[in-house]
Design an enzyme around this catalytic site. Structure first.
Site, short mmCIF file in Angstrom:
data_model
loop_
_atom_site.label_atom_id
_atom_site.label_comp_id
_atom_site.label_asym_id
_atom_site.label_seq_id
_atom_site.Cartn_x
_atom_site.Cartn_y
_atom_site.Cartn_z
N LYS A 167 -11.56 12.14 -7.74
CA LYS A 167 -10.75 12.62 -8.86
C LYS A 167 -11.39 13.89 -9.41
O LYS A 167 -12.57 14.13 -9.22
CB LYS A 167 -10.65 11.54 -9.93
CG LYS A 167 -9.89 10.30 -9.44
CD LYS A 167 -9.16 9.61 -10.55
CE LYS A 167 -8.46 8.33 -10.08
NZ LYS A 167 -7.11 8.55 -9.57
N LYS A 211 -4.70 18.81 -5.69
CA LYS A 211 -4.22 17.54 -5.15
C LYS A 211 -3.83 17.78 -3.71
O LYS A 211 -2.95 18.59 -3.42
CB LYS A 211 -3.00 17.04 -5.93
CG LYS A 211 -2.43 15.76 -5.38
CD LYS A 211 -1.38 15.17 -6.28
CE LYS A 211 -0.75 13.91 -5.69
NZ LYS A 211 -1.63 12.75 -5.68
N HIS A 240 -5.79 2.84 1.02
CA HIS A 240 -5.13 4.04 1.54
C HIS A 240 -5.90 4.74 2.66
O HIS A 240 -5.35 5.03 3.72
CB HIS A 240 -4.89 5.05 0.41
CG HIS A 240 -4.27 4.46 -0.82
ND1 HIS A 240 -3.32 3.47 -0.77
CD2 HIS A 240 -4.44 4.73 -2.15
CE1 HIS A 240 -2.95 3.16 -2.01
NE2 HIS A 240 -3.61 3.90 -2.85
N ASP A 263 0.91 -1.15 0.00
CA ASP A 263 0.00 0.00 0.00
C ASP A 263 0.94 1.19 0.00
O ASP A 263 1.55 1.50 1.03
CB ASP A 263 -0.88 0.01 1.25
CG ASP A 263 -1.84 1.19 1.24
OD1 ASP A 263 -1.45 2.26 0.73
OD2 ASP A 263 -2.97 1.05 1.72
N HIS A 264 1.08 1.85 -1.13
CA HIS A 264 2.18 2.83 -1.22
C HIS A 264 1.97 4.01 -0.27
O HIS A 264 2.91 4.72 0.05
CB HIS A 264 2.42 3.28 -2.66
CG HIS A 264 1.47 4.34 -3.15
ND1 HIS A 264 0.21 4.05 -3.57
CD2 HIS A 264 1.61 5.68 -3.28
CE1 HIS A 264 -0.39 5.17 -3.93
NE2 HIS A 264 0.43 6.19 -3.77
C1 BG6 Z 1 -3.26 4.77 -6.45
C2 BG6 Z 1 -4.56 4.79 -7.18
O1 BG6 Z 1 -3.23 3.70 -5.52
O2 BG6 Z 1 -3.08 5.98 -5.72
C3 BG6 Z 1 -4.62 5.99 -8.11
O3 BG6 Z 1 -4.70 3.62 -7.93
C4 BG6 Z 1 -4.30 7.27 -7.38
O4 BG6 Z 1 -5.87 6.09 -8.75
C5 BG6 Z 1 -3.04 7.12 -6.56
O5 BG6 Z 1 -4.15 8.30 -8.35
C6 BG6 Z 1 -2.82 8.33 -5.67
O6 BG6 Z 1 -1.57 8.23 -5.07
P1 BG6 Z 1 -0.76 9.54 -4.65
O7 BG6 Z 1 0.50 8.99 -4.06
O8 BG6 Z 1 -0.54 10.34 -5.89
O9 BG6 Z 1 -1.63 10.25 -3.66
#
Ligand code: BG6
Length: 485
Positions: free
Chosen positions: A330, A335, A240, A177-178
């Site tokens: 989105k 952002k 997330h 989960d990044h």
């Molecule tokens: C990803 C989603 O896990 O996270 C994307 O699949 C999303 O749709 C992205 O844009 C958002 O990540 P970050 O790090 O740009 O907030």
């Protein structure tokens, strides 16, 4: 344990590998965080040679690493990159991979297999690794990193876990989960538990509500084929946003060990009150940005939500009665990812204020991106008045303290942790299933034929009006605490 390590990337020609993994590995190499005896072997369908992978990787690093690449560093790194053209579903490709690995490793070596492929291939790849004896830990460790999405609902996640467990034990599995790799997300626990000033008031006695916003300006970015099938709840909430909620709500652990941390996070997910199918309409809001259904690649008459807002309650002593509002979408105005902890108003105001005076309560905002830091809003006396008050902001910005380039890419941290065997920032199997179980009724209600019409919101807005009404019903508004808010 061997000090020689091979990183094998399935899907090395794809977007994720080229934008994040290869530049991340190069950065780790430059910072001397990788053992010198390592190599990267990429496997994908394209009929490339090693040289093609090297040329593509160089371009990716130039575009995405964020600094100028020195040629001698690059040459050294390029010599560690190898390519195999193969088919993820064909056992023969795994025999070829195995032979190439033995040839390159020349003895015992650890292996990190990274599945940067569409999820349809996860089981095939893991089964084939098992069949060709590539995950036995006889000559070094064997770990497998699995990208998201991990399932599409509770049943599919459960099945995926059980198939994977036929080949790997849980300690070998690193589900990504990044968001957990983000520096500011890791700082949530430090802010809470390395300070004594927050924890005593971090509960229902002082906190009125918590708001988590993860907004994106972008739309589909050529990902329609994936996104139109999943929508915002599967894409952002199951992983997330619920991870962020868990970090805000969890109890402190005795140690910083992976399983202790993960046990506490799992307890949070278990304590979140389930929203039954029939209550979804009052607890959750969805929306689709205007123009989404005309985007290239989405299905006709698509009902996929690109925005959602959900109110959760956590049934335990710390959080009883405190609403947690989560929203993500989105095509929002900007952002931003931030967590607002909205404190309660003082129980009594002794100051001579006009009757209808709007007194603000304290607000702590954890700014995850892009303005990384922490803001604390508190009241101060306006000079030269008897006791008129005004909100002011105490701000901490990473860039001021650590410099503007101090924050590493999330993937860099996660790759290093997987290599060093620290699973704290990866999702455990039980957590993944529980999070699906929690959101399944919401998905079912919205995907049922009787679902009410999907609200449309304007691009560049904060979502449909229903999202404001969700909070207005509790006499609240969405708050923003980072930047100049
Ligand atoms: C990803 C989603 O896990 O996270 C994307 O699949 C999303 O749709 C992205 O844009 C958002 O990540 P970050 O790090 O740009 O907030």
């Amino acid at each position: 344990m061997s000090e020689s390590t091979t990183i094998i990337i399935f899907g090395v020609s794809g977007d994720l590998a080229q934008r994040k993994l290869i530049p991340g590995l190069f950065n780790l190499f430059q910072k001397k965080k990788l053992e010198s005896n390592f190599r990267i072997v990429g496997l994908a369908g394209r009929p490339w040679q090693d040289e093609d992978l090297r040329a593509t990787a160089r371009k990716s690093i130039d575009s995405f690493a964020g600094f100028k690449v020195e040629n001698d560093k690059w040459n050294e790194f390029a010599g560690k990159l190898f390519y195999i053209s193969g088919d993820f579903r064909n056992e023969q490709s795994y025999n070829t991979l195995s032979e190439k690995l033995e040839f390159l490793e020349k003895g015992a070596a650890n292996r990190l297999y990274y599945l940067a492929t569409p999820p349809d291939f996860f089981i095939d790849i893991i089964e084939n690794l098992g069949k060709t004896n590539q995950v036995d830990e006889l000559e070094g460790w064997r770990r497998v990193v699995i990208e998201k999405p991990f399932g599409t609902d509770y049943e599919s996640a459960k099945k995926l876990n059980s198939e994977i467990h036929k080949v790997l034990n849980e300690e070998q599995i690193y589900r990504i989960d990044h968001y957990l790799g983000k520096e500011t997300v890791q700082n949530i626990l430090v802010a809470r538990f390395a300070n004594t000033i927050f924890e005593p008031i971090w509960n229902r006695n002082y906190i009125d509500n918590v708001q988590i916003t993860v907004a994106e300006k972008v739309g589909l970015e050529r990902r329609a084929k994936y996104y139109d099938k999943v929508g915002v709840v599967r894409d952002m909430f199951q992983n997330h946003l619920l991870q962020l909620l868990s970090l805000i709500a969890m109890e402190p652990t005795a140690s910083y060990k992976a399983n202790d941390l993960r046990d506490e996070k799992v307890k949070v997910i278990k304590s979140i009150r389930r929203i039954p199918f029939e209550k979804v309409e009052s607890e959750a809001v969805r929306g689709q940005y205007r123009g989404y259904s005309q985007e290239e690649g989405v299905s006709e008459g698509t009902q996929t939500p690109t925005f959602a807002a959900i109110r959760f309650y956590i049934d335990n002593w710390r959080w009883q009665g405190v609403p947690f509002y989560l929203r993500s979408g989105k095509r929002m105005p900007e952002k931003v990812s931030e967590i607002v902890i909205q404190f309660k108003k003082p129980p009594h105001l002794m100051f001579p204020l006009p009757e209808e005076y709007e007194f603000s309560a304290n607000r702590l905002t954890l700014c995850l991106q892009p303005d990384e830091g922490i803001h604390l809003k508190f009241e101060t006396k306006v000079p030269d008045t008897i006791a008129e008050t005004r909100s002011v902001d105490l701000e901490y910005h990473y860039r001021d303290v650590f410099g503007k380039d101090a924050i590493p890419e999330a993937y860099e941290r996660l790759l290093l942790d997987a290599i060093t065997g620290d699973a704290s920032l990866f999702t455990r199997g039980d957590r993944s299933e529980l999070a699906w179980e929690l959101i399944d009724p919401i998905l079912q209600a919205w995907e049922s034929p009787n679902a009410p019409p999907l609200p449309i919101y304007e691009q560049g807005s904060w979502g449909p009006i229903e999202a404001d009404m969700l909070l207005a019903g509790d006499s609240l508004k969405w708050q923003r605490g980072c930047g100049n808010h």
